[in-house]
Design a protein around this motif. Structure first.
Motif, PDB file in Angstrom:
ATOM      1  N   ASN A 216       0.814  -1.222   0.000  1.00 27.39           N
ATOM      2  CA  ASN A 216       0.000   0.000   0.000  1.00 27.39           C
ATOM      3  C   ASN A 216       0.846   1.271   0.000  1.00 27.39           C
ATOM      4  O   ASN A 216       0.519   2.255   0.640  1.00 27.39           O
ATOM      5  N   LEU A 218       2.716   1.873  -3.261  1.00 26.39           N
ATOM      6  CA  LEU A 218       2.686   2.198  -4.693  1.00 26.39           C
ATOM      7  C   LEU A 218       1.293   2.623  -5.163  1.00 26.39           C
ATOM      8  O   LEU A 218       1.158   3.161  -6.264  1.00 26.39           O
ATOM      9  N   ILE A 219       0.271   2.414  -4.334  1.00 27.15           N
ATOM     10  CA  ILE A 219      -1.060   2.893  -4.724  1.00 27.15           C
ATOM     11  C   ILE A 219      -1.094   4.419  -4.790  1.00 27.15           C
ATOM     12  O   ILE A 219      -1.963   4.988  -5.432  1.00 27.15           O
ATOM     13  N   TYR A 220      -0.129   5.080  -4.144  1.00 21.23           N
ATOM     14  CA  TYR A 220      -0.112   6.550  -4.178  1.00 21.23           C
ATOM     15  C   TYR A 220       0.692   7.097  -5.358  1.00 21.23           C
ATOM     16  O   TYR A 220       0.810   8.298  -5.508  1.00 21.23           O
ATOM     17  N   GLN A 226       5.539   3.891 -10.308  1.00 20.00           N
ATOM     18  CA  GLN A 226       5.422   2.491  -9.882  1.00 20.00           C
ATOM     19  C   GLN A 226       6.490   1.645 -10.583  1.00 20.00           C
ATOM     20  O   GLN A 226       7.167   0.831  -9.951  1.00 20.00           O
ATOM     21  N   SER A 247      -2.414  -6.260  -1.120  1.00 17.93           N
ATOM     22  CA  SER A 247      -3.233  -7.295  -1.733  1.00 17.93           C
ATOM     23  C   SER A 247      -4.240  -6.768  -2.762  1.00 17.93           C
ATOM     24  O   SER A 247      -4.905  -7.546  -3.433  1.00 17.93           O
ATOM     25  N   ARG A 248      -4.369  -5.440  -2.889  1.00 17.91           N
ATOM     26  CA  ARG A 248      -5.240  -4.890  -3.942  1.00 17.91           C
ATOM     27  C   ARG A 248      -4.427  -4.177  -5.012  1.00 17.91           C
ATOM     28  O   ARG A 248      -4.951  -3.328  -5.729  1.00 17.91           O
ATOM     29  N   GLU A 249      -3.130  -4.486  -5.084  1.00 21.80           N
ATOM     30  CA  GLU A 249      -2.289  -3.823  -6.081  1.00 21.80           C
ATOM     31  C   GLU A 249      -2.159  -4.692  -7.317  1.00 21.80           C
ATOM     32  O   GLU A 249      -2.137  -5.906  -7.241  1.00 21.80           O
ATOM     33  N   ARG A 268      -0.306 -11.423  -3.134  1.00 28.06           N
ATOM     34  CA  ARG A 268       0.674 -10.610  -3.880  1.00 28.06           C
ATOM     35  C   ARG A 268       2.100 -10.836  -3.377  1.00 28.06           C
ATOM     36  O   ARG A 268       2.842  -9.894  -3.117  1.00 28.06           O
TER      37      ARG A 268
ATOM     38  N   VAL B  66      -9.232  -3.146  -8.168  1.00 25.63           N
ATOM     39  CA  VAL B  66      -7.786  -3.311  -7.994  1.00 25.63           C
ATOM     40  C   VAL B  66      -7.126  -1.994  -8.404  1.00 25.63           C
ATOM     41  O   VAL B  66      -7.564  -1.351  -9.352  1.00 25.63           O
ATOM     42  N   ASP B  67      -6.102  -1.598  -7.667  1.00 24.07           N
ATOM     43  CA  ASP B  67      -5.414  -0.343  -7.941  1.00 24.07           C
ATOM     44  C   ASP B  67      -4.894  -0.271  -9.379  1.00 24.07           C
ATOM     45  O   ASP B  67      -4.347  -1.251  -9.881  1.00 24.07           O
ATOM     46  N   LYS B  68      -5.055   0.868 -10.018  1.00 26.10           N
ATOM     47  CA  LYS B  68      -4.525   1.191 -11.349  1.00 26.10           C
ATOM     48  C   LYS B  68      -5.176   0.420 -12.492  1.00 26.10           C
ATOM     49  O   LYS B  68      -4.663   0.427 -13.611  1.00 26.10           O
ATOM     50  N   LEU B  95      -6.630   3.316  -5.411  1.00 29.19           N
ATOM     51  CA  LEU B  95      -7.040   3.063  -4.036  1.00 29.19           C
ATOM     52  C   LEU B  95      -6.222   3.954  -3.115  1.00 29.19           C
ATOM     53  O   LEU B  95      -5.101   4.322  -3.441  1.00 29.19           O
ATOM     54  N   MET B  97      -5.513   4.746   1.346  1.00 27.69           N
ATOM     55  CA  MET B  97      -5.845   4.463   2.747  1.00 27.69           C
ATOM     56  C   MET B  97      -5.846   5.751   3.552  1.00 27.69           C
ATOM     57  O   MET B  97      -5.570   5.748   4.743  1.00 27.69           O
TER      58      MET B  97
END
Lengths: 279, 196
Positions: A216, A218-220, A226, A247-249, A268, B66-68, B95, B97
């Motif tokens: 969490n 690299l989501i930014y 990335q 886990s959501r990347e 992941r 899912v991100d991206k 996404l 946080m």
């Protein structure tokens, strides 16, 4: 010019000021969340316009750390997503054991809860004495908290649940000392841990890692940044080293998809392929 | 509304969401020509069954975001527990946080506001049943950017507070208050216009 276009110009001016005056480059951060955080900074500082941040960033020495703290997201928990820690324990530690020395790079450690979780996991697996955990972040205020290892006691019930679900073999309370409304993490864990300032945008490889944990973070970032970070992590990893992402990347179309094999796809967790082997 | 302009359908809901989402989205065909992105308030920990429960009754490809990833027609993306879901200008999802909004993560406002910033008048946003006030500010951002705003009739909603707060936040001429049935028909007509 529409208000939204005007705001876009202001955002760019603030980001350029951060880059030219302070050397922090946020241009490749994911736009939507960066915009939200800049707006909340504007609100926090009581600025009429976002661009009013520019002269203050240029002249006020102590403003930078507040802005950096506002732009990074110090959201962390001990054993957050316990299933991930369980998978690390069951599927990654057996691989790490094959190395005489184990270096773990935890990227974006914020206030350190995850780094301490990794230290506890390695201690329970009997590996901490030959393990070095490098936990890095750009947020110095958060790093100072991490260094101290002092956390609010009220969070320990949740962390204890996480710890048990993550396959903890003892009690979480074995690893901290309770004082009033806070806890102090066991200093013996700290012997294997280093907290350091590291900026993924501008800093390079600094260790040979056997495991990189970057959840969490690299989501930014946008896809460009990335990709830069994946290259940095791949460059840090030894052959056969492991990478754990959020886990959501998504890794679709990235170097991770090309050069790593999945150990646990849902969690992941990946492993760098030996040289010469193909997918 | 100009159907050729809309690029994405957004929704937000809270209490009573499963029933509302099932009756609304089960009417749409597999090859519905627009992507659908939504937030329902969920617990941050524990099992999350909504994609599975909704997917079983829908022909759409229902998935956890899912991100991206780039949003695709015929797919319905749900914000996963513990993350805010945002829409970027290049029609990818991200996404975050960041702090909870109205005590919730995911929350509706961040999605709607980011979509209004990124896609402006190409957004159609729907506030469905739910308690609290999340989504009202986001719907206003969509309205201000020239997007289309639909609100489930509070009288027919299992929880009326979110629709009522959304109605208060958006000027009458900028929104329509409809039954679930009517919203479904709007979406079908919109799809028809896209194909035509």
């Amino acid at each position: 010019m529409k208000d939204s276009e005007l705001e876009e110009v202001e955002i760019n001016l603030v980001l350029e000021t951060l880059r030219l005056r302070h050397g922090y480059d946020f241009r490749h951060y994911a736009q939507a969340s960066l915009r939200r955080r800049l707006r909340s900074l504007q609100h926090l500082f009581g600025l009429k316009h976002l661009v009013d941040l520019v002269p203050r960033l240029l002249r006020e020495r102590d403003l930078l750390s507040k802005v950096l703290a506002g732009l990074s997201v110090p959201m962390t928990e001990m054993f957050r997503d316990p299933a991930v820690f369980l998978a690390l324990r069951q599927e990654v530690v057996p691989l790490l054991r094959t190395f005489p020395q184990i270096n773990i790079w935890q990227v974006g450690c914020a206030t350190g809860e995850e780094a301490y979780s990794l230290a506890i996991l390695m201690a329970e697996e009997g590996c901490l004495f030959r393990c070095q955990i490098y936990a890095t972040d750009i947020n110095d205020a958060a790093l100072a908290t991490a260094e101290e290892g002092v956390f609010p006691a009220r969070k320990m019930a949740l962390y204890g649940d996480n710890y048990r679900n993550a396959g903890g073999t003892g009690k979480l309370a074995d690893y901290y000392h309770h004082h009033m409304d806070f806890v102090q993490m066991d200093p013996t864990l700290r012997r294997s841990m280093v907290f350091a300032h590291h900026n993924l945008v501008s800093d390079g490889i600094f260790c040979e890692a056997h495991l990189v944990v970057c959840r969490n973070v690299l989501i930014y970032f946008d896809r460009h940044l990335q990709a830069h970070c994946f290259a940095l992590m791949k460059g840090s990893l030894v052959r056969g080293g492991c990478l754990c992402l959020g886990s959501r990347e998504s890794v679709e179309g990235t170097v991770v998809e090309r050069d790593f094999q999945a150990i646990n796809k849902a969690m992941r967790i990946f492993r760098l392929r030996p040289r010469g082997s193909t997918p | 509304m100009n159907p050729h302009q809309v690029r994405v359908i957004l929704f937000g809901c809270s209490a009573g969401s499963l029933h509302a989402l099932r009756s609304l989205f089960s009417r749409l065909p597999r090859r519905y020509p627009l992507p659908i992105v939504g937030v329902t308030h969920t617990r941050e920990q524990g099992e999350w069954l909504l994609p599975e429960l909704l997917g079983r009754r829908c022909l759409l490809n229902v998935r956890s975001a899912v991100d991206k990833e780039t949003i695709q027609p015929g797919s319905l993306y749900l914000a996963p527990p513990g993350y805010h879901l945002l829409l970027e200008r290049d029609e990818t999802l991200s996404l975050s946080m960041d702090e909870r909004v109205h005590g919730s993560r995911p929350a509706i406002d961040p999605l709607f506001e980011s979509a209004a910033d990124s896609l402006g008048d190409k957004v159609l946003a729907i506030i469905l049943t739910g308690g609290g006030c999340d989504g009202a500010q986001g719907l206003r951002a969509v309205a201000d950017a020239g997007g289309v705003c639909l609100i489930q009739d509070p009288a027919s909603a299992e929880a009326s507070s979110m629709p009522l707060m959304a109605m208060a936040a958006v000027l009458e001429k900028q929104r329509r208050v409809l039954s679930l049935e009517q919203i479904g028909t709007e979406l079908l007509n919109l799809g028809e216009g896209k194909n035509g």
